[in-house]
Motif scaffolding. Structure first.
Motif, short mmCIF file in Angstrom:
data_model
loop_
_atom_site.label_atom_id
_atom_site.label_comp_id
_atom_site.label_asym_id
_atom_site.label_seq_id
_atom_site.Cartn_x
_atom_site.Cartn_y
_atom_site.Cartn_z
N VAL A 178 -0.14 -6.26 16.27
CA VAL A 178 0.41 -7.56 15.91
C VAL A 178 1.63 -7.78 16.79
CG1 VAL A 178 1.57 -8.86 14.09
CG2 VAL A 178 -0.43 -7.46 13.54
N PRO A 179 1.68 -8.87 17.56
CA PRO A 179 2.83 -9.09 18.42
C PRO A 179 4.10 -9.36 17.61
CG PRO A 179 1.34 -10.97 18.51
CD PRO A 179 0.67 -9.93 17.67
N ASP A 180 5.21 -8.88 18.10
CA ASP A 180 6.52 -9.08 17.46
C ASP A 180 6.48 -8.73 15.98
OD1 ASP A 180 9.12 -9.67 17.21
OD2 ASP A 180 8.91 -11.84 17.48
N PRO A 181 6.12 -7.49 15.65
CA PRO A 181 5.86 -7.12 14.25
C PRO A 181 7.05 -7.36 13.31
CG PRO A 181 5.93 -5.17 15.64
CD PRO A 181 5.90 -6.34 16.55
N ALA A 182 8.30 -7.16 13.82
CA ALA A 182 9.44 -7.30 12.92
C ALA A 182 9.59 -8.73 12.43
CB ALA A 182 10.72 -6.85 13.63
N LYS A 238 9.95 -0.66 6.90
CA LYS A 238 9.96 -0.05 8.22
C LYS A 238 8.56 0.47 8.57
CE LYS A 238 13.23 2.84 10.77
NZ LYS A 238 12.34 3.98 11.09
N ARG A 239 7.93 1.10 7.59
CA ARG A 239 6.57 1.59 7.80
C ARG A 239 5.61 0.44 8.07
NH1 ARG A 239 5.51 6.36 4.74
NH2 ARG A 239 3.32 5.83 4.62
N ALA A 240 5.81 -0.66 7.32
CA ALA A 240 4.92 -1.81 7.47
C ALA A 240 5.03 -2.38 8.88
CB ALA A 240 5.26 -2.88 6.43
N ILE A 241 6.26 -2.48 9.38
CA ILE A 241 6.45 -3.00 10.74
C ILE A 241 5.78 -2.08 11.75
CG2 ILE A 241 8.20 -3.47 12.50
CD1 ILE A 241 10.02 -4.43 10.18
N ASP A 242 5.92 -0.79 11.53
CA ASP A 242 5.30 0.20 12.40
C ASP A 242 3.77 0.05 12.38
OD1 ASP A 242 5.47 2.45 14.12
OD2 ASP A 242 4.69 3.67 12.46
N THR A 269 0.84 -1.20 0.00
CA THR A 269 0.00 0.00 0.00
C THR A 269 0.88 1.25 0.00
OG1 THR A 269 -1.52 -1.26 1.38
CG2 THR A 269 -2.00 1.07 1.09
N VAL A 270 1.92 1.22 0.85
CA VAL A 270 2.82 2.37 0.94
C VAL A 270 3.52 2.60 -0.39
CG1 VAL A 270 4.81 3.32 2.15
CG2 VAL A 270 3.17 1.91 3.39
N LEU A 277 -4.70 0.77 6.55
CA LEU A 277 -4.40 2.06 7.16
C LEU A 277 -3.07 2.63 6.68
CD1 LEU A 277 -5.66 1.40 10.77
CD2 LEU A 277 -6.88 2.26 8.78
N ALA A 278 -2.33 1.85 5.89
CA ALA A 278 -0.98 2.28 5.47
C ALA A 278 -1.02 3.57 4.68
CB ALA A 278 -0.32 1.16 4.66
N GLY A 279 -2.12 3.84 3.99
CA GLY A 279 -2.20 5.06 3.19
C GLY A 279 -2.85 6.22 3.94
N ASP A 280 -3.05 6.08 5.26
CA ASP A 280 -3.71 7.09 6.08
C ASP A 280 -5.02 7.56 5.45
OD1 ASP A 280 -4.18 8.80 8.13
OD2 ASP A 280 -2.83 10.38 7.43
N PRO A 281 -5.99 6.64 5.29
CA PRO A 281 -7.22 6.99 4.60
C PRO A 281 -8.13 7.86 5.46
CG PRO A 281 -7.39 4.78 5.49
CD PRO A 281 -6.00 5.25 5.78
N ASP A 282 -9.05 8.56 4.80
CA ASP A 282 -10.05 9.34 5.52
C ASP A 282 -11.34 8.56 5.69
OD1 ASP A 282 -8.37 11.57 5.63
OD2 ASP A 282 -8.79 11.95 3.53
#
Lengths: 405, 324
Positions: free
Chosen positions: A159-163, A148-152, A134-135, A187-192
């Motif tokens: 999600v536990p232990d995202p990395a 990095k964004r995806a892990i965030d 998405t990003v 939510l990766a694209g910060d939708p409205d």
């Protein structure tokens, strides 16, 4: 892409200031050409979603909820599908928007979460890459930055232990975890606007509650609006600000959630409420079947299954949406169309569909915005007595669920 | 049960399969009447010698009168040490004959496989995404044409049209032409077209069916909802997932064409490749050469399946290493 996004952010603020809805759907019709004829899955649906609020689309399977939701950014396959009407997103009509413009909007401004997380992730791509996709589609970022964004995002979706999970494949995750991944990707694209199409239906009850909480938290954090599609009125009571009840491709009733539960205006809504399980009764079902999608009945589509139907219900002169009185007591006295403290509303809206203008009139006649409670039932017409609704058959109407939210 | 263990077991299985195939071939050889001995004995009988005595001498000279187990050990040893015998029909060792022939087969075979995969997948995916359009119908027509039409007939029609009537292409393959020359390309054109027509159709139908299945899937809808372009959806999502079953079909298809197609095509176009070599060996009852041309496709099939199993590791993370 970056500039488009910044632009959209500023527009969001101006529209909020003017109390213009984020999304205004007017007379949406989505039909499919099939071998058996033209299926009018969505047949003149109108409603609005304001910035930051949660609107629930409610109805049985086959009522057109999903098609309505997927028509917004034209995710329905066209052809065989055909979408007409107006879908205004921040004033831009999406029904006439180009495919390229829609791709810019999808994911970045309007995101989707679908029903079945088991199938909604690509089985051969790691979930981190699927969130990062998405990003990467909407922003020109490196693979490493996207990861990095995806892990965030996975972390924000709890999600536990995202990395570590980012490198997992969908089959290695549970259903609830997959839905969290899909929420992160949405939510990766910060939708409205987030369109959540039965996001909890395929999950265990305990996981359902977790996902609903997660969506509510993220909605608050990110200030986005949610169009929530469900057939579960228990979920509605929990998440909705307003409710739109669909039946056979038409809006039967539209109301703020408390008003709908306290005083359902359409027999169909009453029937849905009566079918709610867990209030000391067995869950029921509404007798009869949905009408034929290719050859729907004239008049009210629910009339063939409605125990209150009178002859006028099956004619074309059947009204579309009428205001329901705010006070149940005055309603029962026979002033079916008099909306208690606002006599202006007693003026019939003619049999016109609820277009933007009419709905705005309704809203301003009430105490403020979004108080309009309308139902497409003849018993709310000018010469009808709403008490008819309790005359012959009494639905087992559920207790108003005011404290359920 | 990790990936390494899986790979080890697949390789081990390939070895076992090879051994079984080689042994089975030996069994077949044992129960088959020895054509060479019969011919030699018949000739001797015609010139007044004793039929049975000559036949026995013939078998004795080749060690074929020894106990079965001794012959079997010899046979396996010879195969393992690449001592595959002498081909009297070609007048050279079997492996030398095969070494000469495979170059000619590969020249038309490799391009045909590449073309059929690219063209087949391309048309199939395009058809899947543009269903019920004239292009889709045209693609389906071409596919059914390719499947239905007999290879040999199509080859003859092409020779008549482009070789005899239009005189654009040579009517048969001339092995004296240099490998890297325009003339060589021209004379390979028709064999490649004939072979890929049959194979394109299969690839196209399979890839269309696979792509249709995945084009409607929920994960493709998710990708579209993210704003992915059609190209991205096609390559990153549909094709990527469809490659798992498609690669299996491709391997099977390649082998089928290798076994059946090359005999017909090499005969018609007079290409001195492996197919023709096998055919001549059979016709002239050249046992060592028949054995080699039978075993080589078997080895290729086993190696192909092994590569396929190993490709799954890269293509499909869902593969259950413990189960296979």
């Amino acid at each position: 892409m970056q500039s488009t996004h910044g632009d959209s952010m500023s527009r969001r603020h101006t529209t909020t200031d003017q109390a213009e809805p984020l999304l205004r759907i007017t007379d949406l019709r989505t039909q499919f050409d099939t071998d058996d004829g033209v299926v009018r899955a969505v047949d003149g649906v109108s409603f609005e979603v304001n910035a930051g609020e949660t609107v629930c689309l409610v109805g049985e399977s086959g009522s057109g909820k999903t098609v309505t939701a997927e028509s917004i950014t034209r995710l329905v396959e066209c052809p065989p599908g055909e979408i007409t009407g107006r879908i205004e997103f921040r004033g831009e009509n999406l029904t006439t928007a180009s495919a390229a413009r829609l791709r810019e909007i999808r994911g970045a401004e309007i995101a989707h979460v679908f029903q079945n997380p088991q199938d909604a992730l690509n089985p051969v791509i790691s979930v981190g890459k699927q969130v990062a996709e998405t990003v990467r589609i909407h922003e020109d970022v490196s693979e490493r930055a996207a990861r990095k964004r995806a892990i965030d995002l996975l972390d924000r979706a709890e999600v536990p232990d995202p990395a570590t999970t980012a490198d997992a494949y969908p089959h290695e995750l549970s259903g609830g975890m997959k839905q969290r991944v899909l929420v992160a990707a949405a939510l990766a694209g910060d939708p409205d606007l987030l369109v959540a199409d039965e996001p909890t239906t395929a999950l265990d009850v305990t996981i359902q509650a977790q996902i609903l909480d997660l969506l509510a938290d993220l909605q608050r954090e990110m200030g986005m609006a949610v169009l929530f599609i469900t057939h579960d009125l228990g979920v509605v009571a929990r998440v909705a600000d307003r409710v739109v009840v669909l039946y056979a491709g038409k809006v039967m009733e539209s109301a703020p959630v408390d008003s709908l539960f306290a005083d359902p205006g359409h027999p169909y809504t009453r029937a849905l409420l009566a079918c709610l399980p867990g209030r000391g009764r067995e869950s029921g079902s509404i007798p009869g079947d949905l009408p034929s999608p290719t050859d729907p009945p004239t008049g009210c589509r629910f009339a063939p299954r409605c125990p209150f139907a009178v002859e006028a219900c099956t004619t074309d002169s059947h009204p579309s949406l009428y205001p329901v009185a705010q006070e149940p007591d005055t309603d029962r006295d026979g002033a079916g169309t008099t909306a208690g403290d606002s006599p202006d509303v007693s003026t019939p809206l003619s049999a016109a569909p609820l277009d933007g203008a009419a709905s705005r009139d309704l809203e301003t006649t009430g105490d403020g915005v979004n108080t309009a409670h309308v139902a497409a039932c003849i018993f709310h017409g000018p010469d009808r007595d709403a008490a008819h609704l309790d005359r012959e058959v009494s639905w087992t109407v559920a207790e108003p669920d005011g404290g359920g939210r | 049960m990790g990936m390494e263990w899986y790979v080890v077991r697949r390789v081990a299985w390939a070895v076992v399969a090879t051994y079984l195939a080689v042994s089975l071939t030996f069994g077949l050889l044992m129960v088959t009447p020895n054509a060479g001995a019969d011919v030699a004995a018949a000739q001797a009988a015609a010139s007044g010698q004793d039929y049975d005595a000559v036949r026995e001498r013939y078998l004795e000279r080749r060690g074929l009168d020894r106990p079965v187990e001794e012959q079997y050990i010899d046979y396996i040893t010879n195969i393992l040490t690449f001592d595959w015998g002498y081909s009297f029909s070609q007048g050279e060792p079997v492996l030398a004959a095969i070494g000469d022939a495979w170059v000619y087969s590969a020249q038309y075979f490799v391009p045909a496989i590449i073309i059929s995969a690219l063209l087949g997948y391309g048309i199939g995916l395009y058809s899947a995404l543009n269903r019920y359009t004239p292009t889709d119908y045209l693609g389906s027509f071409v596919a059914y044409f390719g499947i239905s039409i007999p290879n040999f007939w199509f080859a003859i029609v092409l020779i008549l049209l482009f070789g005899v009537v239009l005189r654009l292409l040579p009517t048969f393959y001339d092995s004296s032409v240099a490998l890297l020359s325009v003339q060589n390309v021209k004379q390979l054109l028709m064999p490649v077209v004939v072979l890929s027509t049959a194979s394109v159709a299969g690839q196209m139908r399979y890839s269309r069916a696979q792509a249709i299945e995945y084009a409607r899937s929920a994960f493709v809808k998710t990708a579209r909802a993210k704003g992915a372009s059609e190209w991205r959806v096609l390559t990153r999502h549909i094709l990527r997932v469809a490659l798992v079953p498609l690669s299996t079909i491709l391997i099977a298809d390649v082998l089928a064409v290798l076994f059946a197609g090359s005999f017909i095509i090499e005969t018609i176009f007079q290409i001195p490749g492996l197919g023709r070599l096998a055919l001549e060996a059979i016709q002239q009852k050249d046992t060592p050469l028949v054995l080699a041309t039978t075993l080589i496709p078997v080895f290729i099939a086993i190696i192909g399946n092994l590569l396929q199993d190993l490709a799954y590791v890269a293509l499909d993370p869902r593969i259950d290493y413990g189960d296979r």
